[in-house]
Design a protein around this motif. Structure first.
Motif, PDB file in Angstrom:
ATOM      1  N   VAL A   1       0.848  -1.196   0.000  1.00 59.75           N
ATOM      2  CA  VAL A   1       0.000   0.000   0.000  1.00 59.75           C
ATOM      3  C   VAL A   1       0.884   1.246   0.000  1.00 59.75           C
ATOM      4  CG1 VAL A   1      -1.808   1.227   1.251  1.00 59.75           C
ATOM      5  CG2 VAL A   1      -1.701  -1.281   1.342  1.00 59.75           C
TER       6      VAL A   1
ATOM      7  N   ALA B   1      -7.385   0.906   2.309  1.00 62.13           N
ATOM      8  CA  ALA B   1      -6.913  -0.429   2.668  1.00 62.13           C
ATOM      9  C   ALA B   1      -7.535  -0.873   3.994  1.00 62.13           C
ATOM     10  CB  ALA B   1      -5.392  -0.434   2.770  1.00 62.13           C
TER      11      ALA B   1
ATOM     12  N   HIS C   1     -11.060  -1.975   3.348  1.00 59.02           N
ATOM     13  CA  HIS C   1     -11.127  -3.204   2.562  1.00 59.02           C
ATOM     14  C   HIS C   1     -10.757  -4.421   3.408  1.00 59.02           C
ATOM     15  CE1 HIS C   1     -11.148  -5.902  -0.752  1.00 59.02           C
ATOM     16  NE2 HIS C   1      -9.830  -6.033  -0.822  1.00 59.02           N
TER      17      HIS C   1
ATOM     18  N   ALA D   1      -8.076  -9.693  -0.158  1.00 58.70           N
ATOM     19  CA  ALA D   1      -7.206  -8.628   0.343  1.00 58.70           C
ATOM     20  C   ALA D   1      -5.744  -8.799  -0.053  1.00 58.70           C
ATOM     21  CB  ALA D   1      -7.328  -8.550   1.867  1.00 58.70           C
TER      22      ALA D   1
ATOM     23  N   LEU E   1      -3.005  -6.088  -0.977  1.00 55.91           N
ATOM     24  CA  LEU E   1      -2.449  -5.210   0.053  1.00 55.91           C
ATOM     25  C   LEU E   1      -1.093  -5.683   0.550  1.00 55.91           C
ATOM     26  CD1 LEU E   1      -5.641  -4.774   2.279  1.00 55.91           C
ATOM     27  CD2 LEU E   1      -4.892  -3.312   0.385  1.00 55.91           C
TER      28      LEU E   1
END
Length: 526
Positions: free
Chosen positions: A105, A115, A118, A241, A244
């Motif tokens: 990120v 982020a 999410h 995810a 990330l």
């Protein structure tokens, strides 16, 4: 390939199957995430313990690391539940996996806040699908100092916790007790350090003090559930995810399996992998070294390990941002089974009999019937340790740490609960592994990866402060907070287990409360 060493460990980077080495440790992260390797057989070998059914409408505890409905058995000393058992033993989840990562990120407020939303959405989705552990799924997200250093250099707005402009590390929990002792501010989360007995096996470099941004602990009784959670958190679809994170390691492992009278996972999987010394592991023992480590009297209840529970330990009471959080030291160790069980070509004279292993695990002078797996001896004091060293020239692993892992005087918590003298302040979550050292690593050379299976331990523990763990770990080497030191070399066979365990990696993490587990403090950036 070099000849296997006397301790049953392969050399750094060695592999009995070069193609397998490239398969797991090379550029095949997706395959490694999708495969559980040897652990895929666990659910076929062992019937999961009966667990209480979680109440679907009951809110999850504010502590991420809490297991709301741990199973408790009465052990008769053999490692098996029995109507005549007298030792309360906690039965942890069968499957335990840790995935470490750095972040992909960008270090901007908008990116981090997106982020945060999410990741939290993905985790909440998992919690809606599965009940809590041990029967369901536990997700614990822990953050290392590098996350705070790089991504939260300063806070951009006032809040009920911090003023705008508060800079790293001033927003981290303060270890009040250690700060008072040292006359300066000491934070509850500190970098990992090495200890006097930290001497890795021959051919390995110094203990690797890792710098991951994040570690995710997944645990439960079903491997399928763990793997689905892994996919949700580290897969790269729009509802996952994985974008990330840059995964640095996958650490898979297991615990228990023998308390119902079945052959334990430690025994079964060690034999399956052909580990030297495997035939000597007691058939019901939950760990490779042959003893039960989850005795209830040695584990804190969840609140005691929190940052805010014990008065005067940290500044998180009554309204700290990290209230309900804890500190999680994480490490990897090898276990030298050939020496431990007296099968090594050299060194076997150190532990030739059960009585020697009992002495090393607990304390000198302890007497139990040969083959006893579950032992709950009286708690020792520092004076007891020094007296036993004077009399026998040795001390035990468990006994050495008890004086600093337990309250020295009764305490009433900030929640009004009274804890008597001798209450433990730590809560263990370690698990056995056959990986060498990890199931997957993004740096096989630096981590000395090998596909050859070996007996290992992913050690993790929940404590109120890093210094709590430091004190406990130094006591394992015979160093005590009052400055006294036992007259035994820290790597000696007379120093508990120190001569048969070898640490390779360490890092400390902060586990925020459940409500702030996803990118903590990002909401205060501007």
């Amino acid at each position: 390939m070099k000849e296997e060493g006397k301790n049953g460990l392969s050399g750094p980077g060695e592999s009995t199957n070069p193609s397998r080495r490239g398969f797991v440790a090379g550029a095949t992260l997706g395959v490694a995430l999708a495969s559980a390797g040897i652990y895929e057989v666990i659910d076929k070998l062992v019937t999961p313990p009966e667990r209480a059914v979680a109440e679907s409408d009951k809110p999850l505890p504010p502590e991420q690391y809490a297991i709301p409905q741990s199973r408790l058995i009465m052990d008769d000393g053999t490692g098996v539940a029995s109507s005549t058992g007298t030792i309360p033993v906690l039965i942890p989840p069968l499957h335990n996996h840790v995935i470490t990562a750095t972040l992909k990120v960008p270090p901007t407020a908008n990116a981090l806040q997106e982020a945060q939303q999410h990741l939290e959405s993905v985790i909440q989705g998992l919690e809606k699908r599965y009940p809590p552990p041990p029967g369901g799924l536990g997700v614990v997200v822990a953050w290392g100092l590098p996350y705070f250093q790089r991504y939260i250099p300063s806070l951009g707005r006032d809040s009920g916790f911090f003023k705008a402009g508060t800079r790293y590390p001033a927003y981290l929990p303060v270890d009040l007790m250690t700060s008072k002792e040292r006359g300066r501010t000491v934070y509850a989360l500190q970098d990992a350090r090495t200890y006097p007995s930290d001497q890795p096996p021959a051919g390995f470099g110094p203990v690797r003090l890792e710098q991951n941004h994040v570690a995710v602990l997944l645990r439960g009784d079903s491997l399928d559930t763990i793997m689905e959670a892994t996919n949700a958190l580290f897969g790269t679809g729009s509802d996952q995810a994985g974008d990330l994170f840059e995964v640095t390691s996958i650490r898979r492992g297991f615990t228990g399996g023998g308390h119902t009278g079945q052959q334990s996972l430690a025994s079964k999987l060690a034999l399956e992998a052909g580990l030297p010394g495997a035939k000597s592991i007691p058939v019901h023992a939950p760990i490779f070294l042959g003893f039960t480590t989850t005795i209830k009297s040695a584990e804190s209840s969840t609140p005691v390990s929190n940052l805010e529970t014990l008065p005067g330990w940290t500044d998180q009471w009554p309204n700290g941002y990290f209230k309900y959080g804890t500190i999680m030291p994480l490490s990897h160790l090898y276990s030298d089974l050939t020496t431990w069980y007296g099968e090594g070509r050299t060194g076997s004279q150190d532990f030739p009999a059960y009585a020697d292993r009992l002495r090393a695990m607990y304390r000198p002078g302890l007497s139990c019937p040969a083959g006893t797996v579950t032992v709950d001896p009286p708690v020792e004091s520092e004076d007891d340790i020094f007296q036993r060293v004077k009399e026998s020239g040795s001390y035990g692993h468990n006994g050495s740490m008890q004086p600093v892992n337990r309250l020295r005087k009764a305490a009433t918590s900030n929640y009004g609960e009274t804890y008597p003298v001798g209450t433990p302040v730590s809560n263990r979550g370690d698990f056995a592994t056959l990986d060498n050292p990890f199931h997957y690593t993004s740096d096989p050379v630096g981590d000395h990866y090998s596909a050859q299976k070996t007996a290992g331990l992913h050690f993790l523990i929940f404590v109120p402060t890093t210094e709590t763990f430091n004190r406990i770990r130094l006591a394992m080497d015979g160093y005590y907070p009052d400055g006294r030191r036992v007259d035994v070399s820290p790597r000696s066979p007379k120093a508990g287990l120190n001569s048969v365990v070898h640490t390779t990696h360490r890092q400390n993490f902060l586990i925020p409360p459940r409500s702030r587990r996803s990118f903590p403090l990002a909401e205060f950036l501007t």
